[in-house]
Write a protein that holds these residues in place. Structure first.
Motif, PDB file in Angstrom:
ATOM      1  N   TYR A  95      -6.980   5.568 -19.961  1.00 44.06           N
ATOM      2  CA  TYR A  95      -7.463   6.058 -21.110  1.00 44.06           C
ATOM      3  C   TYR A  95      -6.464   6.053 -22.254  1.00 44.06           C
ATOM      4  O   TYR A  95      -5.358   6.110 -22.079  1.00 44.06           O
ATOM      5  N   TYR A 102     -11.513   5.231 -23.483  1.00 42.32           N
ATOM      6  CA  TYR A 102     -11.004   4.337 -22.375  1.00 42.32           C
ATOM      7  C   TYR A 102     -10.808   2.933 -22.574  1.00 42.32           C
ATOM      8  O   TYR A 102     -11.400   2.520 -23.686  1.00 42.32           O
ATOM      9  N   LYS A 153      -9.478  14.747 -10.717  1.00 39.71           N
ATOM     10  CA  LYS A 153     -10.818  15.343 -11.159  1.00 39.71           C
ATOM     11  C   LYS A 153     -11.895  14.391 -10.648  1.00 39.71           C
ATOM     12  O   LYS A 153     -11.917  13.340 -10.990  1.00 39.71           O
ATOM     13  N   GLU A 155     -15.570  13.128 -11.225  1.00 40.05           N
ATOM     14  CA  GLU A 155     -16.272  12.755 -12.220  1.00 40.05           C
ATOM     15  C   GLU A 155     -17.480  11.754 -11.624  1.00 40.05           C
ATOM     16  O   GLU A 155     -17.234  10.890 -10.792  1.00 40.05           O
ATOM     17  N   CYS A 163     -11.081  10.538 -11.835  1.00 41.85           N
ATOM     18  CA  CYS A 163      -9.947  10.341 -12.950  1.00 41.85           C
ATOM     19  C   CYS A 163      -8.738  11.262 -12.465  1.00 41.85           C
ATOM     20  O   CYS A 163      -8.817  12.373 -12.024  1.00 41.85           O
ATOM     21  N   GLU A 165      -5.369  13.039 -13.741  1.00 39.23           N
ATOM     22  CA  GLU A 165      -5.061  13.928 -14.988  1.00 39.23           C
ATOM     23  C   GLU A 165      -3.633  14.119 -14.630  1.00 39.23           C
ATOM     24  O   GLU A 165      -3.231  14.365 -13.522  1.00 39.23           O
ATOM     25  N   TRP A 175      -3.193  19.419 -19.883  1.00 42.23           N
ATOM     26  CA  TRP A 175      -3.631  18.458 -19.351  1.00 42.23           C
ATOM     27  C   TRP A 175      -4.284  17.291 -20.038  1.00 42.23           C
ATOM     28  O   TRP A 175      -4.901  17.319 -20.971  1.00 42.23           O
ATOM     29  N   LYS A 176      -3.961  15.942 -19.579  1.00 40.85           N
ATOM     30  CA  LYS A 176      -4.482  14.708 -20.362  1.00 40.85           C
ATOM     31  C   LYS A 176      -4.781  13.788 -19.273  1.00 40.85           C
ATOM     32  O   LYS A 176      -4.375  13.759 -18.012  1.00 40.85           O
ATOM     33  N   ILE A 177      -5.856  12.873 -19.523  1.00 48.39           N
ATOM     34  CA  ILE A 177      -6.344  11.784 -18.635  1.00 48.39           C
ATOM     35  C   ILE A 177      -5.560  10.576 -18.621  1.00 48.39           C
ATOM     36  O   ILE A 177      -4.814  10.259 -19.772  1.00 48.39           O
ATOM     37  N   TYR A 179      -6.194   7.863 -16.142  1.00 49.46           N
ATOM     38  CA  TYR A 179      -7.292   6.790 -15.830  1.00 49.46           C
ATOM     39  C   TYR A 179      -8.235   7.168 -15.028  1.00 49.46           C
ATOM     40  O   TYR A 179      -8.175   8.156 -14.230  1.00 49.46           O
ATOM     41  N   ALA A 180      -9.424   6.390 -14.987  1.00 46.33           N
ATOM     42  CA  ALA A 180     -10.534   6.763 -14.152  1.00 46.33           C
ATOM     43  C   ALA A 180     -10.457   5.691 -13.064  1.00 46.33           C
ATOM     44  O   ALA A 180     -10.085   4.271 -13.466  1.00 46.33           O
TER      45      ALA A 180
END
Length: 257
Positions: A95, A102, A153, A155, A163, A165, A175-177, A179-180
Motif C-alpha cells: 500500500y 495500492y 485483517k 479482506e 492484508c 496492518e 493502524w495502517k495498511i 500490504y495485501a
C-alpha cells in the motif's frame, strides 16, 4: 558444503547447533532484522543475477550483503523448509500511503506463509523497517514486538484475501495498511525472477531510483540513502544530510556493505 542453517546462524549470530522450534522464531526473526539489511544496491548498480537458492546463499550469507523482499524472504523460506517447517512463498501488493492506493507495479512483495498446528502465520523478513519480528496469525490476533503492533485483517478484494496492518512503535498512533496478499496461492522460485525484473525495470519502481539501506537496531532502526542518514533510537529521530563519499563510509560502517 555446510547446510544453510549452519551458514545462516553464523550470519545472524545464533549458535550453529541450535534446535529451531516455532517458539524460537521470534528470537531468530529479531536477530535477522538487526543483522541483514534491506537494501537495493544490486538494482541501483545493475548487478542483479538469477534468483536461485544457491545465489541467495552466496549473496546474503557468504558475501554478507542484504537484499529486497524477493531475496530476503525466499532465503528465510529455504531456512524454514530445511528445519522441517511447513511453509510457502506468496506475493502481495504494498500500500502506497502517499498516493493512498495500492502500488501500481503489481504483485511485487514476496512474503512467507507458515502452517503450524493447523494455524497459518505470516512471516516477513523483507519489509524494510516494518518487520513484525514474530509470526503473525491470520486469525486476526494482534501481536506485539519491539517494533510495534501487527495484525492480519480478513479482506476480499482484487489484491488478495488478507492484508497486513501495523502500528509501528514511536511512529504510528493509528493502524495502517502494509500490504495485501492472497493466502490461497503460492509462488515458485521462477516467479521471483519476474518480480526482480519488474522492480529493476518498471518506470514506477521506487527501488530503481535511489539507493536505500535499512535495518533494525536494538532500540530502533537506521536508514541510509544517497542524501540522508536517519536514525530512530528510543523514539528519538536524528537525520543527517550526506554526500556521496559519506554514503559509502556509512554503508560500510553501519551495514557492512
Amino acid at each position: 558444503m555446510q547446510n544453510l542453517t549452519t551458514l545462516f546462524h553464523k550470519r545472524i549470530g545464533m549458535p550453529y547447533n541450535e534446535k529451531i522450534t516455532f517458539e524460537k522464531l521470534p528470537e531468530i526473526l529479531e536477530k535477522t532484522a538487526q543483522t541483514i539489511p534491506f537494501e537495493n544496491l544490486t538494482i541501483i548498480e545493475s548487478k542483479k543475477c538469477e534468483i536461485t537458492k544457491e545465489n541467495l546463499i552466496k549473496k546474503i550469507v557468504d558475501r554478507n550483503e542484504g537484499g529486497l523482499c524477493y531475496e530476503l524472504n525466499p532465503l528465510f523460506y529455504f531456512y524454514l523448509i530445511e528445519n522441517g517447517f511447513n511453509a510457502v512463498l506468496t506475493d502481495g501488493v504494498v500500500y502506497n500511503h502517499t498516493e493512498k492506493e495500492y502500488g501500481q507495479i503489481g504483485r511485487t512483495h514476496v512474503t512467507v506463509l507458515l502452517n503450524h498446528k493447523g494455524q497459518t502465520y505470516l512471516i516477513d523478513t523483507g519489509f524494510g523497517g516494518n518487520l513484525p519480528l514474530k509470526p503473525v496469525p491470520l486469525s486476526g490476533e494482534t501481536i506485539s514486538s519491539d517494533n510495534g503492533e501487527f495484525r492480519i485483517k480478513k479482506e476480499n478484494q482484487e489484491f488478495g484475501d488478507y492484508c497486513l496492518e501495523m502500528k509501528l512503535k514511536h511512529k504510528d498512533t493509528e493502524w495502517k495498511i502494509g500490504y495485501a496478499f492472497d493466502s490461497r496461492k503460492s509462488i515458485e522460485v521462477a516467479n521471483l525472477n519476474e518480480i526482480q525484473t519488474i522492480i529493476a525495470e518498471h518506470p514506477k519502481s521506487t527501488f530503481k531510483k535511489h539507493p536505500l539501506i535499512t535495518r533494525l537496531t536494538e532500540n530502533g532502526n537506521i536508514t541510509l540513502t544517497d542524501t540522508t542518514f536517519t536514525e530512530w533510537a528510543d523514539g528519538i529521530l536524528t537525520k543527517e544530510a550526506i554526500e556521496n563519499k559519506k554514503f559509502k563510509e556509512l554503508a560500510k560502517q553501519h551495514f557492512g556493505l
